[in-house]
Design an enzyme around this catalytic site. Structure first.
Site, PDB file in Angstrom:
ATOM      1  CD  GLU A  71      -2.509   1.063   2.755  1.00  0.00           C
ATOM      2  OE1 GLU A  71      -2.100   0.666   3.662  1.00  0.00           O
ATOM      3  OE2 GLU A  71      -3.585   1.843   2.814  1.00  0.00           O
ATOM      4  CG  HIS A  72       1.561   3.851   2.908  1.00  0.00           C
ATOM      5  ND1 HIS A  72       1.283   5.162   2.705  1.00  0.00           N
ATOM      6  CD2 HIS A  72       0.216   3.305   3.487  1.00  0.00           C
ATOM      7  CE1 HIS A  72       0.119   5.568   2.986  1.00  0.00           C
ATOM      8  NE2 HIS A  72      -0.618   4.577   3.694  1.00  0.00           N
TER       9      HIS A  72
END
Lengths: 396, 396
Positions: free
Chosen positions: B296-297
Site C-alpha cells: 500500500e505504502h
C-alpha cells in the site's frame, strides 16, 4: 413481440449458478490442470490433451486466413488503436504548500482475456480487449477461448498481432478460475477481462476477491432515441442487428414521432426478439427514460445529436445521428466491451485505463509550517500520536 | 517480534464471514430500516431511533469544533483538492478514416462513503473519499458511520464542507447493504467507497454484483526501502507510526545496510506489532521483493529516490526520500484510501477517476470505403449478417 413497458430489473441473475460455479472455481484452484480436463470432459464431452495452443498451431491457423480478411483485420486494428491512444493519460504532477506530488501510471503486468463462443467466433472481441491492453503496455497478455480443437484463423492472426504470450483452449468458469489462480499450464494473471455467459460472469465475480475484473457483463442493450427526422428503415435495421446477439438482447426505441414508430413496427420481424417501443412527448423525456435504463448502446437519431449528447448522464457508447450502432461493434474505434445492466451508472467501457494504474508520489521538499501543523493536529485528533511524531521529528 | 520472512498470503480472508454477511445483506435488502434497527440492537446493543443525522444535528455538532481545528481541516481540504484537481481528465476526441470519436466524462450521480470507527474517529477518511467525489462532480454524496449517538464534530464540519446530501448513523455490513439497495431512510447509491473491517469488506464484495465499489481493503501496509543514507530514527518512527493502525498492519523494512538495520531494531518496540526486516545486497533486489508484495505504502529512503521510483512496478503510494509516509495519511495531497493485499498489482488509490466514467461517442461523418468494407467483412465472418446490413444500407 412489441411491448411498451421496458423491464426494470435486468441484473445478471447468476445467484442460481453461484454454488455450482464456486465449486468449479475451487476444483480448478485445488487440482489445476486435472480439474480443467475433468470438467471439460464432464460439461463438453471433450478430452483435452494440451490446454494451450502452441506457437506452431497458431502460426499454422493464422496462415489459413485470406489476404482479404487479413487486410480487414489490419484496418480495424489501426482504427481501434487510434481511438485507444487518445485516452492514454499523461503523468501529472503539481504541488502546493512546499509539497510536490503527482501520479505515475504503470501498466498492469499480466492480463487475461476471455473470449466466449464455441461454434460462434468473436475475433472482434479479442481485438477490443487486446488493443487497449497492448497500448497500455501490459507485458504479458494471456487469452482463453473454448475452441477445443483448432483456433479460429482470424483469432490466430490477431494473437500474432497482439503478441499474445499464451493462448488457452479452456472455456467457461474453468478458464476464469485458471487465469485467476494459475495452474501447471495456465499463467496466473492480475486482471481478467471479457464477456461471457452467466457461468463466466459468476466466476469473474467470485475471483474478484483476489484479482481485478472489468465488470460483470450481461446481454447486449440498445436504446435508440429518434425524432421525426429519423429514417425508419435504418432504425428498424439497427434494432434487428442488435437482436442478432440473441433473444435476451434489450432492444428499445423511444421516439417523439408516432409516424416513425408505426413505420418501424412494420419493418420489425418479431419471431426471435422482443422490442420495447415507447412514444414520448419530447427528447428530454426520452433521455430521462434512457438515463434510468443506462443502456450499453445509445443511438441518437435526432436532429441535433450533439446537443442531445451533452444531456446524457448514463450510457456505455453513444452513436450520433446517422451513425450505425453496429459500427461500434466492429471498426469505428470505441470499444465494444461495455457496461450493461445499468452498470453505466458507475463505469464506462474498456479503455487503456483498465490496464494501467495510478501510483501517487509525494515529496516534501520544503513544506509550510501551516501544512505540517494541520497534519499533526488531525493525526492527534484521531489518536495517532506516533503518526504526528513521525512528521514532527522531521520538521519541528 | 522482529521477523525475516515476510508473509506471502495477505488476502482479506472474509470467506469465513461470508455466510453471516450474506444473511445481513439479505435482511437489509428485504426488510429495510427495520432490519438495520434489529441488527444494530443485536450486534451493538443500541436502539437506533433515527437512522440519519438531521441538518440541525450536524450544524450543532460542527459548531463544537474549535477554530484551530477548523482551520486545520481547511488547510488539508485545500491541499487534497489541489492534488485531485490535477487528475481530472480532459475530454478527448480524435478521428480516423472519416470517423470522429472521443470520450465524454460524466460523474457518477450518487455515491456512498463508508467511514468505520466506533470509539475511533476517522475524519481524514471522510476527506479522502469526499474530496475527489466532489471534484468529480458527484451530485449526491451520502455517508455512513457507526456513531450511534452524536456525530464527531470534525466529521460534522467536513460534512458541511463537502455538502454531504445525507449522513447515516449505521455501521458495518448493514450500512453497505442499505446504501447498495436503499431503504425507507437510506438513499440507494450507484457506488460505495471506503475502508472497514472484514464484515464491511465482505458486504462490499457481495453488493459488487450490482453497484460499484472501490475495492476490498485490508489492514495497512508499509514497505520502507532504505540504504545507508537513511536516518534510523526516522525509519523506526515511520514503522511504529504505521503500526498504530493495529496489530495486523504489515510493517516491512528492506535495507542494503546492516548497520541501519541494527540501529532500527534497537529503536523498535515490539510489544504490539510484528516487524519484518530483510537485508538485501542492492536496491534492485529490494524493489523485486517490494514489487512482489505490492505494498500500500512504499517509502524510498534511499540516496536517489527519484530514479528508484522509476523502477517501481507495484505500489499504492510512494513517498520520496525524507518524506514521512504518515503525511500521505493526512495532508500531503495524495489519497490515503489505497489498494492493499497486493491489489496495487491491478489498481491504484482513490482518485477522481473513481467517481467519473467515460462514455464513448462515435460520429461517422464520411467514413472511408476501406473502413466500412473491413467492418462489414468482419461482421459477416462472425455471422452477424444484419450488423453488416445496418452498416451497408447507409454507406453502400
Amino acid at each position: 413481440m412489441i411491448k411498451e413497458e421496458i423491464p426494470k430489473n435486468r441484473l445478471v441473475e447468476f445467484t442460481q449458478v453461484l454454488d455450482v460455479v464456486e465449486s468449479i472455481v475451487n476444483q480448478v484452484r485445488q487440482n489445476g490442470d486435472k480439474a480443467i480436463i475433468d470438467l471439460t470432459k464432464k460439461f463438453d464431452s471433450v478430452e483435452l490433451k494440451d490446454l494451450s495452443f502452441s506457437k506452431d498451431e497458431i502460426e499454422q491457423q493464422a496462415s489459413l486466413l485470406s489476404d482479404d480478411l487479413r487486410r480487414a483485420v489490419d484496418v480495424i486494428y489501426e482504427q481501434l488503436k487510434e481511438f485507444h491512444l487518445t485516452l492514454m493519460p499523461p503523468e501529472v504532477g503539481g504541488g502546493k504548500s512546499g509539497v510536490e506530488f503527482g501520479i505515475v501510471w504503470k501498466p498492469i503486468e499480466t492480463v487475461g482475456i476471455y473470449v466466449p463462443g464455441g461454434k460462434q467466433k468473436y475475433p472482434s472481441t479479442l481485438l477490443m480487449a487486446g488493443i487497449p491492453a497492448k497500448i497500455a503496455g501490459v507485458r504479458e497478455i494471456y487469452f482463453s477461448t473454448p475452441q477445443y480443437d483448432k483456433l479460429d484463423p482470424m483469432m490466430a492472426y490477431i494473437c500474432q498481432k497482439l503478441g499474445i504470450k499464451q493462448a488457452y483452449r479452456i472455456g467457461g468458469a474453468q478458464a476464469i478460475a485458471a487465469m485467476a489462480y494459475g495452474t501447471e499450464s495456465v499463467h496466473k494473471v492480475s486482471k481478467i477481462v471479457g464477456p461471457g455467459n452467466i457461468y463466466v460472469q459468476a466466476a469473474k465475480y467470485i475471483v474478484s476477491r483476489e484479482v481485478g475484473i472489468d465488470g460483470i457483463e450481461g446481454p447486449t442493450e440498445l436504446v435508440i432515441i429518434a425524432d421525426d427526422s429519423a429514417d425508419p428503415r435504418r432504425v428498424a435495421t439497427d434494432l434487428l442487428a442488435q437482436g442478432e446477439h440473441g433473444k435476451s438482447s434489450l432492444l428499445v426505441l423511444i421516439s417523439t414521432s408516432g409516424r416513425l414508430i408505426s413505420k418501424v413496427k412494420e419493418l420489425l420481424s418479431t419471431d426471435v426478439n422482443d422490442f420495447y417501443i415507447v412514444e414520448v412527448k419530447s427528447v428530454e423525456e426520452a433521455l430521462k427514460i434512457s438515463d434510468e435504463l443506462s443502456p450499453e448502446h445509445l443511438s441518437l437519431q435526432v436532429r441535433s445529436p450533439r446537443s442531445t449528447m451533452k444531456l446524457v448522464r448514463n450510457a456505455g457508447a453513444i452513436t450520433l445521428g446517422n451513425t450505425p450502432p453496429a459500427m461500434v461493434d466492429y471498426g469505428a474505434g470505441p470499444d465494444h466491451i461495455l457496461p450493461t445492466n445499468g452498470w453505466s451508472k458507475f463505469r464506462g467501457g474498456i479503455t487503456v485505463l483498465d490496464f494501467i494504474k495510478p501510483i501517487s508520489y509525494t515529496n516534501l521538499d520544503n513544506p509550510t509550517k501551516e501544512l505540517i501543523d494541520a497534519s499533526i493536529k488531525i493525526a492527534k485528533y484521531e489518536g495517532f500520536e506516533i503518526h504526528g511524531k513521525s512528521i514532527g521529528i522531521r520538521y519541528e
